[in-house]
Enzyme design. Sequence first.
Site, mmCIF file in Angstrom:
data_model
loop_
_atom_site.group_PDB
_atom_site.id
_atom_site.type_symbol
_atom_site.label_atom_id
_atom_site.label_comp_id
_atom_site.label_asym_id
_atom_site.label_seq_id
_atom_site.Cartn_x
_atom_site.Cartn_y
_atom_site.Cartn_z
ATOM 1 N N LYS A 161 0.820 -1.219 0.000
ATOM 2 C CA LYS A 161 0.000 0.000 0.000
ATOM 3 C C LYS A 161 0.847 1.259 0.000
ATOM 4 C CE LYS A 161 -4.367 -1.603 1.918
ATOM 5 N NZ LYS A 161 -5.399 -1.406 2.954
ATOM 6 N N LYS A 190 -6.156 -11.019 -6.452
ATOM 7 C CA LYS A 190 -7.348 -11.232 -5.642
ATOM 8 C C LYS A 190 -8.485 -10.310 -6.106
ATOM 9 C CE LYS A 190 -8.603 -10.350 -1.015
ATOM 10 N NZ LYS A 190 -8.286 -9.942 0.329
ATOM 11 N N LYS A 239 -12.530 -4.833 -4.163
ATOM 12 C CA LYS A 239 -13.511 -3.796 -4.450
ATOM 13 C C LYS A 239 -12.833 -2.484 -4.835
ATOM 14 C CE LYS A 239 -14.570 -2.919 0.534
ATOM 15 N NZ LYS A 239 -13.754 -3.935 1.208
#
Length: 333
Positions: free
Chosen positions: A114, A196, A199
């Site tokens: 991230k 993966k 969203k």
Amino acid sequence: MKKQIISGVQPSGILTLGNYLGALRNWVKIQDEEEYECKFFVADLHSITVSQNPENLRNNIKSIVMQYIASGIDPEKNTIFIQSHVHEHSELAWLLNNYTYIGELNRMTQFKDKSKKQENVKVGLFDYPVLMAADILLYDADYVPVGEDQRQHLEITRDIAQRFNSTYNKEIFKIPEALITKSTARIMSLQDPTKKMSKSDENKDGFISLLDPREVIEKKVKRAVTDSENVIKYSDEKPGIKNLINIYSAVTDKNIEEIEKEFEGVGYGKFKQAVAGAIADTLEPIQAKYNELALPENNEYIENICRKGAEVAQKIAKEKLKEVQEAIGFITK
Ligand code: TRP
């Protein structure tokens, strides 16, 4: 004494089919087992480790509570609450910061991934696993049902707990275990089946949202990346088809061999139609329940669940925090 379970989801939007099959559906199964007592919360404090729009955040927090209930989590059987309503989470996180090494946080894969995407990496993002440790340790959790991607955060939680206990030579914290369900294969992106399903994927065709209508599901599955073989066979060399088989298996409870047989001699077009139909059938009742909960007249019902949940959680959290403060040497009120 029942085994204690805790888990949470960040309020960053509508959950995906992957979240449902990999997490929520397992929670629903766990809640029905007599030996477990479960708490499920909305990890709003965690969500601000990446920037959030206030209006969206407000809506998303409530929406997660509704998604929990719509997915089958029974507010009568479980404690559902919003993380920030129990301020002990933040407080314990601060304390635990002083029992956590910079080096171990630096090794967290999620942080590394991230922080690559951010220009000014924030302290909160770095500290994310410590807050997560606080979430878990406050409630003497025995098991934490999470996805494979959270395994490392569970490991550090255990390390912090053990370090704290041994510093004060007292079993203040229970050492929790990750509960990672093997039977649910990871649900991957429809557009890049090596990643993966997420969203936050920029390509909306990559994921199916819990609230996607049937036509949208059909469109997305139709566009799913496969290969040119046109054979329904479960193989690592065919990650797109493998993913669709996994999804179909998860929503129909059929096993891989059954599925390969069912679609023997059938092309991808027909198979994809079947997959899309099965997904839509699974999500339909969840969507109906969600839409009902989202009606303005049900707002109070949702708020009451959160209020009651926070009360139950806080009672426990408060006691644990006090124990911790006393161990450290603070003078408690
Ligand atoms: N980090 C988890 C995730 O993104 C969410 C989370 C926060 C959590 N605190 C937790 C999960 C405590 C389990 C227990 O999936």
